[in-house]
Scaffold this motif. Structure first.
Motif, PDB file in Angstrom:
ATOM      1  N   PRO A 296       0.836  -1.211   0.000  1.00 26.95           N
ATOM      2  CA  PRO A 296       0.000   0.000   0.000  1.00 26.95           C
ATOM      3  C   PRO A 296       0.869   1.258   0.000  1.00 26.95           C
ATOM      4  O   PRO A 296       1.954   1.291   0.588  1.00 26.95           O
ATOM      5  CB  PRO A 296      -0.811  -0.124   1.296  1.00 26.95           C
ATOM      6  CG  PRO A 296      -0.765  -1.578   1.650  1.00 26.95           C
ATOM      7  CD  PRO A 296       0.562  -2.065   1.162  1.00 26.95           C
ATOM      8  N   ALA A 297       0.411   2.296  -0.682  1.00 28.37           N
ATOM      9  CA  ALA A 297       1.192   3.533  -0.780  1.00 28.37           C
ATOM     10  C   ALA A 297       1.412   4.178   0.578  1.00 28.37           C
ATOM     11  O   ALA A 297       2.411   4.874   0.791  1.00 28.37           O
ATOM     12  CB  ALA A 297       0.491   4.506  -1.724  1.00 28.37           C
ATOM     13  N   TYR A 298       0.491   3.936   1.530  1.00 19.73           N
ATOM     14  CA  TYR A 298       0.603   4.561   2.853  1.00 19.73           C
ATOM     15  C   TYR A 298       1.464   3.743   3.815  1.00 19.73           C
ATOM     16  O   TYR A 298       1.809   4.212   4.897  1.00 19.73           O
ATOM     17  CB  TYR A 298      -0.791   4.749   3.477  1.00 19.73           C
ATOM     18  CG  TYR A 298      -1.575   3.453   3.583  1.00 19.73           C
ATOM     19  CD1 TYR A 298      -1.366   2.565   4.636  1.00 19.73           C
ATOM     20  CD2 TYR A 298      -2.528   3.130   2.629  1.00 19.73           C
ATOM     21  CE1 TYR A 298      -2.071   1.386   4.728  1.00 19.73           C
ATOM     22  CE2 TYR A 298      -3.244   1.944   2.709  1.00 19.73           C
ATOM     23  CZ  TYR A 298      -3.011   1.068   3.759  1.00 19.73           C
ATOM     24  OH  TYR A 298      -3.701  -0.112   3.845  1.00 19.73           O
ATOM     25  N   SER A 299       1.837   2.495   3.440  1.00 19.78           N
ATOM     26  CA  SER A 299       2.590   1.634   4.354  1.00 19.78           C
ATOM     27  C   SER A 299       4.035   2.093   4.451  1.00 19.78           C
ATOM     28  O   SER A 299       4.650   2.481   3.455  1.00 19.78           O
ATOM     29  CB  SER A 299       2.538   0.185   3.866  1.00 19.78           C
ATOM     30  OG  SER A 299       3.287  -0.656   4.722  1.00 19.78           O
ATOM     31  N   ASP A 300       4.587   2.039   5.676  1.00 25.34           N
ATOM     32  CA  ASP A 300       5.967   2.468   5.865  1.00 25.34           C
ATOM     33  C   ASP A 300       6.953   1.304   5.895  1.00 25.34           C
ATOM     34  O   ASP A 300       8.145   1.506   6.105  1.00 25.34           O
ATOM     35  CB  ASP A 300       6.088   3.290   7.152  1.00 25.34           C
ATOM     36  CG  ASP A 300       5.764   2.456   8.392  1.00 25.34           C
ATOM     37  OD1 ASP A 300       5.238   1.326   8.235  1.00 25.34           O
ATOM     38  OD2 ASP A 300       6.043   2.929   9.510  1.00 25.34           O
ATOM     39  N   THR A 362       9.157   4.160  -5.622  1.00 25.77           N
ATOM     40  CA  THR A 362       9.076   4.515  -4.195  1.00 25.77           C
ATOM     41  C   THR A 362       8.931   6.026  -3.964  1.00 25.77           C
ATOM     42  O   THR A 362       8.686   6.454  -2.830  1.00 25.77           O
ATOM     43  CB  THR A 362      10.337   4.013  -3.456  1.00 25.77           C
ATOM     44  OG1 THR A 362      11.513   4.533  -4.112  1.00 25.77           O
ATOM     45  CG2 THR A 362      10.400   2.499  -3.453  1.00 25.77           C
ATOM     46  N   LEU A 363       9.068   6.805  -5.025  1.00 28.72           N
ATOM     47  CA  LEU A 363       8.895   8.252  -4.869  1.00 28.72           C
ATOM     48  C   LEU A 363       7.485   8.603  -4.382  1.00 28.72           C
ATOM     49  O   LEU A 363       7.277   9.618  -3.713  1.00 28.72           O
ATOM     50  CB  LEU A 363       9.175   8.955  -6.202  1.00 28.72           C
ATOM     51  CG  LEU A 363      10.651   9.015  -6.633  1.00 28.72           C
ATOM     52  CD1 LEU A 363      10.761   9.439  -8.086  1.00 28.72           C
ATOM     53  CD2 LEU A 363      11.432   9.966  -5.729  1.00 28.72           C
ATOM     54  N   ASP A 364       6.532   7.765  -4.716  1.00 23.00           N
ATOM     55  CA  ASP A 364       5.137   8.029  -4.356  1.00 23.00           C
ATOM     56  C   ASP A 364       4.676   7.196  -3.172  1.00 23.00           C
ATOM     57  O   ASP A 364       3.472   7.110  -2.906  1.00 23.00           O
ATOM     58  CB  ASP A 364       4.228   7.743  -5.567  1.00 23.00           C
ATOM     59  CG  ASP A 364       4.628   8.558  -6.782  1.00 23.00           C
ATOM     60  OD1 ASP A 364       5.025   9.716  -6.604  1.00 23.00           O
ATOM     61  OD2 ASP A 364       4.557   8.011  -7.913  1.00 23.00           O
ATOM     62  N   TYR A 365       5.626   6.558  -2.472  1.00 23.70           N
ATOM     63  CA  TYR A 365       5.257   5.676  -1.370  1.00 23.70           C
ATOM     64  C   TYR A 365       5.831   6.190  -0.042  1.00 23.70           C
ATOM     65  O   TYR A 365       6.821   6.932  -0.027  1.00 23.70           O
ATOM     66  CB  TYR A 365       5.763   4.258  -1.633  1.00 23.70           C
ATOM     67  CG  TYR A 365       4.877   3.481  -2.579  1.00 23.70           C
ATOM     68  CD1 TYR A 365       4.097   2.435  -2.121  1.00 23.70           C
ATOM     69  CD2 TYR A 365       4.802   3.807  -3.936  1.00 23.70           C
ATOM     70  CE1 TYR A 365       3.272   1.727  -2.988  1.00 23.70           C
ATOM     71  CE2 TYR A 365       3.991   3.111  -4.807  1.00 23.70           C
ATOM     72  CZ  TYR A 365       3.220   2.067  -4.322  1.00 23.70           C
ATOM     73  OH  TYR A 365       2.416   1.368  -5.168  1.00 23.70           O
ATOM     74  N   ALA A 366       5.183   5.760   1.051  1.00 27.19           N
ATOM     75  CA  ALA A 366       5.573   6.208   2.390  1.00 27.19           C
ATOM     76  C   ALA A 366       6.542   5.247   3.054  1.00 27.19           C
ATOM     77  O   ALA A 366       6.708   5.298   4.282  1.00 27.19           O
ATOM     78  CB  ALA A 366       4.316   6.368   3.253  1.00 27.19           C
ATOM     79  N   LEU A 367       7.169   4.393   2.290  1.00 26.86           N
ATOM     80  CA  LEU A 367       8.104   3.420   2.861  1.00 26.86           C
ATOM     81  C   LEU A 367       9.237   4.102   3.612  1.00 26.86           C
ATOM     82  O   LEU A 367       9.655   5.218   3.272  1.00 26.86           O
ATOM     83  CB  LEU A 367       8.709   2.558   1.753  1.00 26.86           C
ATOM     84  CG  LEU A 367       7.899   1.370   1.229  1.00 26.86           C
ATOM     85  CD1 LEU A 367       8.640   0.724   0.071  1.00 26.86           C
ATOM     86  CD2 LEU A 367       7.647   0.337   2.316  1.00 26.86           C
ATOM     87  N   ASP A 368       9.747   3.389   4.614  1.00 33.18           N
ATOM     88  CA  ASP A 368      10.933   3.859   5.308  1.00 33.18           C
ATOM     89  C   ASP A 368      12.073   4.019   4.301  1.00 33.18           C
ATOM     90  O   ASP A 368      12.185   3.240   3.334  1.00 33.18           O
ATOM     91  CB  ASP A 368      11.317   2.847   6.393  1.00 33.18           C
ATOM     92  CG  ASP A 368      12.549   3.273   7.162  1.00 33.18           C
ATOM     93  OD1 ASP A 368      12.413   4.063   8.100  1.00 33.18           O
ATOM     94  OD2 ASP A 368      13.645   2.805   6.786  1.00 33.18           O
ATOM     95  N   TYR A 369      12.920   5.038   4.505  1.00 32.65           N
ATOM     96  CA  TYR A 369      13.967   5.361   3.539  1.00 32.65           C
ATOM     97  C   TYR A 369      14.904   4.178   3.295  1.00 32.65           C
ATOM     98  O   TYR A 369      15.320   3.928   2.160  1.00 32.65           O
ATOM     99  CB  TYR A 369      14.753   6.568   4.035  1.00 32.65           C
ATOM    100  CG  TYR A 369      15.719   7.121   3.001  1.00 32.65           C
ATOM    101  CD1 TYR A 369      15.269   7.563   1.758  1.00 32.65           C
ATOM    102  CD2 TYR A 369      17.087   7.193   3.267  1.00 32.65           C
ATOM    103  CE1 TYR A 369      16.146   8.067   0.813  1.00 32.65           C
ATOM    104  CE2 TYR A 369      17.976   7.701   2.330  1.00 32.65           C
ATOM    105  CZ  TYR A 369      17.491   8.140   1.098  1.00 32.65           C
ATOM    106  OH  TYR A 369      18.362   8.633   0.163  1.00 32.65           O
TER     107      TYR A 369
END
Length: 452
Positions: A296-300, A362-369
């Protein structure tokens, strides 16, 4: 070919006739030698008579007359043979002329002037005669000279000039295998090939066996598999002191046997390869449905319920083992094996994400860096991502991935095994981190792209 002389051709013909005589009379010559040693006069006389008769048969004039008037009419030459489809087929053979406009692999792809022959097995020596080498350096055969109508063939087939011309013409016609009215046979297969989908018109396709192509493939495969260099390289792999070299191995080779115990009934080349024909695996592809790993795009993080579900069987095996409350060397080894399996599955999922997701996703995702650095390596090639590239070349993000894996696994085990929470303290967490770090190091050593 221009430098070939009449003397070279005559020498090749004499060598062929001598070899045929020696081959056919080998047993009688041995018997004669023994009879001479025992001074058995009756046996010597009997054998000399047999050998004299055979020698007359292989005199130039006698053999050439038989070859041109009988053998040439009893053999069918071609690169594609009818009997390769069925041993009782009596259809025409065809000589393939290398004039093609496509790039598909076929007889035209090989550098070979071989021509196969079949028919009366007693006439097959003529095929061997055509294959007699005249010039070893140029690999020129008598058949090459006959097809080219080379001037060096003048008067070599008979002392009578007219007969020599007649024999040469007979050999030329046999080799070229001109077919005015093609014939097939009930044993040949037929395919009806539609000309256009809209009409009921079709052409009949008669498949023939590509004998010359199959023979060249047979020789190529044998040379690769059984050459002295390849055999030595295979043997050296078990020797610690020997230099290990790469060797060639073919797996899953099938062999079809044509002609049974008499492959000469199929063709001349089939006889040379003992009827054996190699088949490499030609299987349809096995398509395996690969379920994409949804992030999901909001998942970190990817260390979540979705990952646990994808690895559920391995995760269940690990929890069952921990719940046994045993702690011995076998239990520890089993736990280590299950943990390795879990790590391999996670790395496989990560590899799939790296290869299937578009670069820069990943530019559009909230994943951890750290996970972005891990799962989106191609993003570093984008303009404006110099810092991303610089960060990815460090080792800190790999350490962070190990820590995040350990925290996830520890947390899931604590939830699953509530009565054993005390077992998953800092020591266990560090152990999970170490296992992940070891797996990362192993992946890098093997050159795998998951952590490169």
């Amino acid at each position: 070919m221009e430098s070939i002389t009449q003397e070279q051709v005559q020498k090749a013909i004499n060598a062929f006739l001598t070899s045929q005589y020696d081959k056919k009379t080998e047993a009688e010559q041995k018997q004669l030698l023994k009879a001479q040693q025992e001074q058995d006069l009756n046996k010597i006389a009997e054998l000399n008579e047999l050998l004299h008769s055979a020698k007359q048969k292989y005199q130039l004039e006698n053999w050439m007359e038989d070859a041109a008037t009988r053998m040439a009419k009893q053999l069918n030459f071609g690169t594609h043979i009818s009997k390769g489809i069925h041993p009782d087929a009596k259809g025409d053979n065809v000589t393939f002329l290398k004039q093609v406009t496509h790039k598909y692999f076929g007889t035209h792809s090989i550098q070979s002037d071989l021509i196969d022959a079949n028919g009366n097995a007693a006439a097959l020596p003529l095929a061997a005669f055509f294959s007699q080498i005249v010039d070893e350096q140029k690999e020129l055969k008598i058949s090459d000279l006959i097809i080219a109508k080379h001037p060096s063939l003048n008067n070599v087939f008979s002392e009578d000039k007219e007969l020599s011309v007649q024999y040469q013409q007979a050999f030329f016609s046999a080799l070229n295998n001109y077919i005015n009215t093609p014939t097939t046979h009930e044993r040949n297969k037929q395919m009806l090939w539609p000309i256009t989908p809209e009409s009921n018109q079709y052409i009949t396709v008669i498949p023939l066996y590509p004998s010359v192509l199959a023979y060249n493939f047979y020789l190529k495969l044998n040379n690769l598999r059984f050459s002295d260099e390849n055999k030595q390289a295979r043997d050296d792999r078990y020797k610690k002191t020997a230099e290990h070299k790469p060797y060639i191995s073919f797996n899953d080779i099938a062999v079809t046997q044509l002609g049974g115990t008499k492959p000469q009934n199929i063709s001349s080349l089939m006889s040379k390869q003992g009827g054996r024909n190699y088949l490499l695996p030609s299987l349809p592809p096995k398509f395996k449905q690969i379920k994409s790993f949804n992030i999901p795009a909001y998942s970190d993080t990817i260390f979540n319920k979705n990952l646990e579900y994808r690895c559920r069987e391995t995760f269940k095996a690990l929890t069952r083992l921990i719940k046994t409350d045993y702690n011995n060397v076998n239990i520890r080894s089993a736990r280590q094996a299950i943990l390795d399996d879990l790590l391999y599955q996670i790395l496989a999922i990560a590899s799939t994400i790296q290869q299937t997701e578009r670069a820069g996703w990943t530019l559009d995702y909230a994943l951890d860096y750290s996970e972005k650095l891990w799962l989106d390596p191609m993003r570093a090639e984008f303009e404006g991502q110099e810092q991303f590239l610089k960060d990815r070349e460090t080792t800190e993000w790999r350490k962070d991935i190990s820590k995040r894996f350990a925290n996830w696994l520890n947390g899931r085990l604590k939830e699953e095994i509530k009565h054993a929470k005390h077992e998953f303290a800092d020591a266990e967490n560090k152990e999970w981190q170490k296992e992940m770090a070891d797996m990362i190091a192993q992946s890098q050593r093997q050159g795998q792209g998951v952590f490169l």
